[in-house]
Design a protein around this motif. Structure first.
Motif, PDB file in Angstrom:
ATOM      1  N   GLY A 134      39.090  34.399  47.102  1.00  0.00           N
ATOM      2  CA  GLY A 134      38.498  35.729  47.172  1.00  0.00           C
ATOM      3  C   GLY A 134      39.294  36.783  46.437  1.00  0.00           C
ATOM      4  N   ALA A 135      40.252  36.364  45.613  1.00  0.00           N
ATOM      5  CA  ALA A 135      41.076  37.313  44.863  1.00  0.00           C
ATOM      6  C   ALA A 135      40.214  38.197  43.967  1.00  0.00           C
ATOM      7  N   GLU A 136      40.575  39.483  43.932  1.00  0.00           N
ATOM      8  CA  GLU A 136      39.899  40.441  43.059  1.00  0.00           C
ATOM      9  C   GLU A 136      40.734  40.785  41.834  1.00  0.00           C
ATOM     10  N   ILE A 137      42.043  40.602  41.954  1.00  0.00           N
ATOM     11  CA  ILE A 137      42.982  40.998  40.903  1.00  0.00           C
ATOM     12  C   ILE A 137      44.042  39.913  40.766  1.00  0.00           C
ATOM     13  N   LEU A 138      44.360  39.526  39.542  1.00  0.00           N
ATOM     14  CA  LEU A 138      45.478  38.616  39.275  1.00  0.00           C
ATOM     15  C   LEU A 138      46.589  39.422  38.624  1.00  0.00           C
ATOM     16  N   THR A 139      47.775  39.401  39.241  1.00  0.00           N
ATOM     17  CA  THR A 139      48.906  40.151  38.695  1.00  0.00           C
ATOM     18  C   THR A 139      49.970  39.179  38.179  1.00  0.00           C
ATOM     19  N   ASN A 140      50.427  39.420  36.972  1.00  0.00           N
ATOM     20  CA  ASN A 140      51.276  38.475  36.255  1.00  0.00           C
ATOM     21  C   ASN A 140      52.740  38.875  36.302  1.00  0.00           C
ATOM     22  N   ALA A 160      37.342  33.439  36.079  1.00  0.00           N
ATOM     23  CA  ALA A 160      37.135  33.576  37.524  1.00  0.00           C
ATOM     24  C   ALA A 160      36.439  34.892  37.858  1.00  0.00           C
ATOM     25  N   GLY A 161      36.329  35.789  36.863  1.00  0.00           N
ATOM     26  CA  GLY A 161      35.654  37.060  37.073  1.00  0.00           C
ATOM     27  C   GLY A 161      36.462  38.062  37.872  1.00  0.00           C
ATOM     28  N   ILE A 162      37.800  38.106  37.631  1.00  0.00           N
ATOM     29  CA  ILE A 162      38.648  39.039  38.375  1.00  0.00           C
ATOM     30  C   ILE A 162      39.475  39.887  37.402  1.00  0.00           C
ATOM     31  N   ALA A 163      39.972  41.021  37.903  1.00  0.00           N
ATOM     32  CA  ALA A 163      40.777  41.937  37.094  1.00  0.00           C
ATOM     33  C   ALA A 163      42.157  41.332  36.825  1.00  0.00           C
ATOM     34  N   PHE A 164      42.870  41.921  35.853  1.00  0.00           N
ATOM     35  CA  PHE A 164      44.166  41.383  35.436  1.00  0.00           C
ATOM     36  C   PHE A 164      45.154  42.526  35.242  1.00  0.00           C
ATOM     37  N   ILE A 165      46.334  42.384  35.836  1.00  0.00           N
ATOM     38  CA  ILE A 165      47.434  43.330  35.619  1.00  0.00           C
ATOM     39  C   ILE A 165      48.578  42.556  34.983  1.00  0.00           C
ATOM     40  N   ASN A 166      48.943  42.940  33.777  1.00  0.00           N
ATOM     41  CA  ASN A 166      49.974  42.214  33.040  1.00  0.00           C
ATOM     42  C   ASN A 166      51.283  42.989  33.079  1.00  0.00           C
ATOM     43  N   PHE A 182      37.774  41.450  28.046  1.00  0.00           N
ATOM     44  CA  PHE A 182      37.689  42.031  29.391  1.00  0.00           C
ATOM     45  C   PHE A 182      36.595  43.095  29.449  1.00  0.00           C
ATOM     46  N   LYS A 183      36.429  43.833  28.360  1.00  0.00           N
ATOM     47  CA  LYS A 183      35.357  44.832  28.298  1.00  0.00           C
ATOM     48  C   LYS A 183      33.993  44.153  28.404  1.00  0.00           C
ATOM     49  N   GLU A 184      33.802  43.058  27.677  1.00  0.00           N
ATOM     50  CA  GLU A 184      32.520  42.349  27.686  1.00  0.00           C
ATOM     51  C   GLU A 184      32.143  41.858  29.080  1.00  0.00           C
ATOM     52  N   LYS A 185      33.160  41.468  29.864  1.00  0.00           N
ATOM     53  CA  LYS A 185      32.898  40.976  31.223  1.00  0.00           C
ATOM     54  C   LYS A 185      32.973  42.088  32.266  1.00  0.00           C
ATOM     55  N   ASN A 186      33.212  43.318  31.802  1.00  0.00           N
ATOM     56  CA  ASN A 186      33.327  44.482  32.683  1.00  0.00           C
ATOM     57  C   ASN A 186      34.379  44.274  33.765  1.00  0.00           C
ATOM     58  N   LEU A 187      35.530  43.713  33.336  1.00  0.00           N
ATOM     59  CA  LEU A 187      36.638  43.471  34.251  1.00  0.00           C
ATOM     60  C   LEU A 187      37.800  44.395  33.876  1.00  0.00           C
ATOM     61  N   ASP A 326      35.789  49.151  42.345  1.00  0.00           N
ATOM     62  CA  ASP A 326      34.858  49.822  43.245  1.00  0.00           C
ATOM     63  C   ASP A 326      33.853  50.678  42.475  1.00  0.00           C
ATOM     64  N   ARG A 327      34.311  51.248  41.352  1.00  0.00           N
ATOM     65  CA  ARG A 327      33.443  52.126  40.556  1.00  0.00           C
ATOM     66  C   ARG A 327      32.615  51.362  39.524  1.00  0.00           C
ATOM     67  N   GLY A 328      32.864  50.069  39.394  1.00  0.00           N
ATOM     68  CA  GLY A 328      32.139  49.279  38.408  1.00  0.00           C
ATOM     69  C   GLY A 328      32.606  49.506  36.988  1.00  0.00           C
ATOM     70  N   GLU A 329      33.869  49.926  36.830  1.00  0.00           N
ATOM     71  CA  GLU A 329      34.425  50.198  35.516  1.00  0.00           C
ATOM     72  C   GLU A 329      35.250  49.007  35.042  1.00  0.00           C
ATOM     73  N   GLY A 330      35.046  48.593  33.796  1.00  0.00           N
ATOM     74  CA  GLY A 330      35.794  47.474  33.255  1.00  0.00           C
ATOM     75  C   GLY A 330      36.477  47.822  31.952  1.00  0.00           C
ATOM     76  N   GLY A 331      37.152  46.851  31.370  1.00  0.00           N
ATOM     77  CA  GLY A 331      37.900  47.076  30.146  1.00  0.00           C
ATOM     78  C   GLY A 331      39.262  47.681  30.439  1.00  0.00           C
TER      79      GLY A 331
END
Length: 387
Positions: A134-140, A160-166, A182-187, A326-331
């Motif tokens: 159920g992860a929403e964000i992967l942090t590296n 996996a359809g989750i956000a990424f923090i590098n 990431f923009k194309e997948k709105n992540l 939450d706001r549906g913002e990606g990229g």
């Protein structure tokens, strides 16, 4: 509020400080809080973050509950919150790839990584773990120089359809090709290379900006750093330092009144001193000329516990990433990337980045989240940064 569910790659000192901090601040009241840039972001507090998946390669961590794994060697950061109940989340075996430098095998086990003798997961297995958790964000938090491994996990986040923090200096958010994916997948994606709360880079940038604003001509400068954690040991392999040195140098060059010639600026990790453990010593020297062309110089010594120094920044980055979800913002999230990272896709002064981030948090920032130079423009920027 719902929990912010995150997965972590690399259960080292930085992950230890992050997880300790989540629990340390969980029962705090606003009037008792010390050490955070933001107590709440969009209604989310530090204790609202929950680790639901974790990956590492060390035999002392793999197979253990996250609450236990963060205190295993070679972790050596300060323990400021020990009483963490078991989470029920087991550290899974990750991909080694280029995450382990060969020279580290020559050091005592308590200082270095001991790879687990277990099968490494393929991409499909990692993606499955991320989805099922159920992860929403992967942090590296992989070691500096983990170019292939970072791209592997960024790919897993996308699929996996989750956000990424590098958090490391491998260029993902600041590479237009990855940013576009990431923009194309709105992540949402935030990167690259996390700044400390009050560390060498932010202090050096602030002083450089001060020189500019006060009309002092900066002629030459260096920043030398020593430490005794696995990060500094890993970086004894100079071939792994290319992106790190570029990231730290550009962070300072970008706020100077005019770019310094390569021979007049030196910024980067300098040496490994085992007994320093997670304490980082930074030495900055700046030479310039002021009114009447009169010379001046400034020398500064900064001593900080390295990993807690970035943990509060990571907590803010995670919550900003959740806001975007939450706001549906990606990229690319430009304001948080500029404020929290050394090598964002676009550099701003810290004052500008601060104002942008506050506006982003409040929902009043009018910038376009998905603006990015084209590939050719980015390559020109990189060429300038490299001299």
């Amino acid at each position: 509020m719902d929990k912010i569910k995150i997965a972590i790659v690399g259960i080292g000192n930085c992950a230890s400080s992050l997880i300790q901090g989540i629990h340390y601040y969980r029962d705090k009241q606003p009037e008792d809080v010390i050490g955070l840039m933001h107590w709440e972001i969009g209604g989310y507090r530090p204790g609202d973050i929950e680790v639901v998946a974790a990956f590492d390669i060390d035999q002392r961590k793999v197979g253990k509950d996250v609450a236990e794994a963060i205190f295993q060697e070679p972790n050596c950061t300060k323990v400021f919150f020990k009483d963490i109940q078991k989470t029920g989340v087991t550290v899974r075996m990750g991909r080694i790839m280029d995450g382990l430098s060969d020279h580290m095998r020559d050091y005592d086990d308590k200082y270095t990584f001991k790879p687990a003798d277990l099968p490494e997961p393929d991409k499909e297995e990692v993606i499955s773990i991320l989805k099922e958790s159920g992860a929403e964000i992967l942090t590296n938090y992989l070691p500096v120089g983990s170019e292939k491994a970072t791209r592997f996990y960024a790919e897993c986040a996308l699929e996996a359809g989750i956000a990424f923090i590098n958090n490391i200096p491998v260029f993902i958010a600041s590479d237009p090709a990855w940013a576009e994916r990431f923009k194309e997948k709105n992540l949402p994606i935030i990167g690259d290379d996390i700044k400390s709360q009050l560390g060498a880079t932010i202090v050096h940038r602030t002083l450089t900006d001060l020189f500019k604003k006060r009309g002092v001509k900066l002629e030459r400068t260096y920043q030398l750093n020593t430490g005794g954690n696995t990060d500094f040991l890993n970086m004894l392999n100079r071939s792994r330092l290319v992106s790190k040195k570029k990231s730290k140098t550009e962070a300072v060059q970008s706020v100077a009144a005019e770019r310094l010639d390569d021979e007049n600026i030196h910024i980067g990790p300098s040496d490994y001193v085992a007994w320093q453990k997670d304490n980082k010593l930074c030495f900055i020297r700046m030479e310039g000329r002021l009114f009447g062309d009169v010379p001046m110089n400034l020398e500064l010594r900064l001593s900080v516990e390295d990993s807690p120094n970035s943990a509060g920044v990571a907590i803010d980055a995670i919550r900003c990433c959740k806001l975007a979800l939450d706001r549906g913002e990606g990229g690319i999230l430009y304001p948080p990337s500029a404020y929290f990272m050394k090598h964002p896709p676009r550099q701003y002064t810290d004052n500008e980045a601060y104002r942008m981030t506050e506006a982003f948090i409040s929902g009043s920032w009018g910038g376009k989240l998905n603006e990015m130079p084209d590939r050719r423009g980015w390559e020109r920027q990189q060429a300038v940064a490299e001299g």
